[in-house]
Design an enzyme around this catalytic site. Structure first.
Site, short mmCIF file in Angstrom:
data_model
loop_
_atom_site.label_atom_id
_atom_site.label_comp_id
_atom_site.label_asym_id
_atom_site.label_seq_id
_atom_site.Cartn_x
_atom_site.Cartn_y
_atom_site.Cartn_z
N THR A 28 0.85 -1.20 0.00
CA THR A 28 0.00 0.00 0.00
C THR A 28 0.88 1.25 0.00
OG1 THR A 28 -1.76 -1.16 1.18
CG2 THR A 28 -1.74 1.24 1.38
N GLY A 29 0.39 2.29 -0.67
CA GLY A 29 1.13 3.56 -0.66
C GLY A 29 1.42 4.01 -2.08
N THR A 31 4.32 4.26 -3.74
CA THR A 31 5.24 3.42 -4.50
C THR A 31 4.53 2.14 -4.93
OG1 THR A 31 6.91 4.25 -2.94
CG2 THR A 31 7.64 2.61 -4.54
N ALA A 83 8.22 1.36 1.87
CA ALA A 83 8.57 1.49 3.30
C ALA A 83 8.74 2.97 3.60
CB ALA A 83 9.86 0.75 3.60
N ASP A 84 8.58 3.31 4.86
CA ASP A 84 8.83 4.69 5.29
C ASP A 84 10.31 4.89 5.62
OD1 ASP A 84 6.08 5.67 5.17
OD2 ASP A 84 5.74 4.14 6.70
N GLU A 103 -0.44 -5.31 5.95
CA GLU A 103 0.84 -5.49 5.25
C GLU A 103 1.65 -6.60 5.92
OE1 GLU A 103 1.42 -0.93 3.58
OE2 GLU A 103 2.35 -1.47 5.48
N LYS A 121 14.67 6.76 1.68
CA LYS A 121 14.13 5.89 2.74
C LYS A 121 15.21 5.07 3.44
CE LYS A 121 9.86 7.00 1.52
NZ LYS A 121 8.88 6.11 0.98
C1 5RP Z 1 1.69 2.02 4.05
C2 5RP Z 1 3.17 1.84 4.05
C3 5RP Z 1 3.91 2.38 2.86
O1 5RP Z 1 4.64 1.36 2.31
C4 5RP Z 1 4.83 3.48 3.32
O2 5RP Z 1 4.05 4.44 4.00
C5 5RP Z 1 5.57 4.10 2.15
O3 5RP Z 1 4.67 4.84 1.37
P1 5RP Z 1 5.07 5.56 0.02
O4 5RP Z 1 5.35 4.48 -0.96
O5 5RP Z 1 3.84 6.37 -0.31
O6 5RP Z 1 6.27 6.42 0.29
O7 5RP Z 1 3.75 1.29 4.93
O8 5RP Z 1 1.12 1.58 5.25
#
Ligand code: 5RP
Length: 225
Positions: A28-29, A31, A83-84, A103, A121
């Site tokens: 999710t997100g 990416t 990932a964040d 997730e 990241k």
């Molecule tokens: C969602 C997540 C995402 O993988 C994380 O927030 C990264 O998001 P993005 O791809 O928008 O930078 O853990 O719950």
């Protein structure tokens, strides 16, 4: 390159990890969304997917990609997600997009976790990004006290533009814990998992990423973890 272009590049590279004829776990997100758009181009070569959130399920279905209930799936070759934060050992902070529990569940059924992330990241020490923790609503205050005792500054996540708690796909609430310098991610994940009322913590350390595709100005770097 912009951050979105880096995300798009790793999403494209992740297609090499898609196993033909198999069910793919999808994160999710933003990416993961780029990845879904790439996956749509080869959708006839996979059996289907398991989604880690309602938002992801709806984007997959919008592309005509089959979405299976995890209860009907025994194993998956791969789970692909953003990932964040990620460190050099493959431990991650996730949950900025609020989907950490699903997730973690979907990833636990997959044989391999492929993390796709833009270069920003990758960190030496996890914790600059506030650590998300999903809780049963009635346990919110008690869990926040215990997270504060671990040295963090817990804050309830609110629904954008309101003073009401953000509610996850599971009916849980989210506490974002700032100020943690996570030197032992496995130990912290275990500690937080043991707090009564916690549904899941957004630390993916005991089972981290197996591969990380990192988008950089010099191209996609592959970290085998
Ligand atoms: C969602 C997540 C995402 O993988 C994380 O927030 C990264 O998001 P993005 O791809 O928008 O930078 O853990 O719950």
């Amino acid at each position: 390159m912009t951050q979105d272009e880096l995300k798009q590049a790793v999403a494209r590279a992740a297609i090499d990890y898609v196993v033909e004829g198999e069910i793919i776990g999808v994160g999710t997100g933003s990416t993961a969304n780029f990845f879904i758009d790439e996956l749509a181009k080869i959708k006839d070569r996979i059996k289907g997917t398991v989604a880690s959130s309602e938002a992801t399920a709806s984007r997959l279905r919008g592309h005509g990609i089959p979405v299976f209930d995890l209860n009907d799936v025994e194993s998956m070759a791969v789970y692909i997600d953003g990932a964040d934060e990620i460190n050099a050992q493959g431990a991650m902070i996730k949950g900025g997009g609020a989907a950490l529990t699903r997730e973690k569940i979907v990833a636990s059924v997959a044989k391999k976790f492929v993390c796709i992330a833009d270069g920003s990241k990758l960190v030496e020490t996890l914790g600059a990004f506030a650590l998300p923790v999903e809780v049963i609503p009635m346990a919110r205050a008690s869990v926040m006290r215990q997270l504060a005792a671990l040295g963090g500054q817990p804050k309830l996540r609110l629904k954008a533009g309101t003073d009401q708690p953000f509610i996850t796909d599971n009916g849980g609430e989210l506490i974002d814990v700032a100020g943690l310098k996570i030197t032992d991610p496995v130990a912290l994940e275990e500690n937080i998992n043991q707090i009564v009322g916690v549904i899941a913590v957004g630390l993916f350390a005991k089972a981290g990423a197996d591969v990380c595709l990192l988008g950089t100005a010099d191209g996609v770097k592959i970290l085998s973890l």
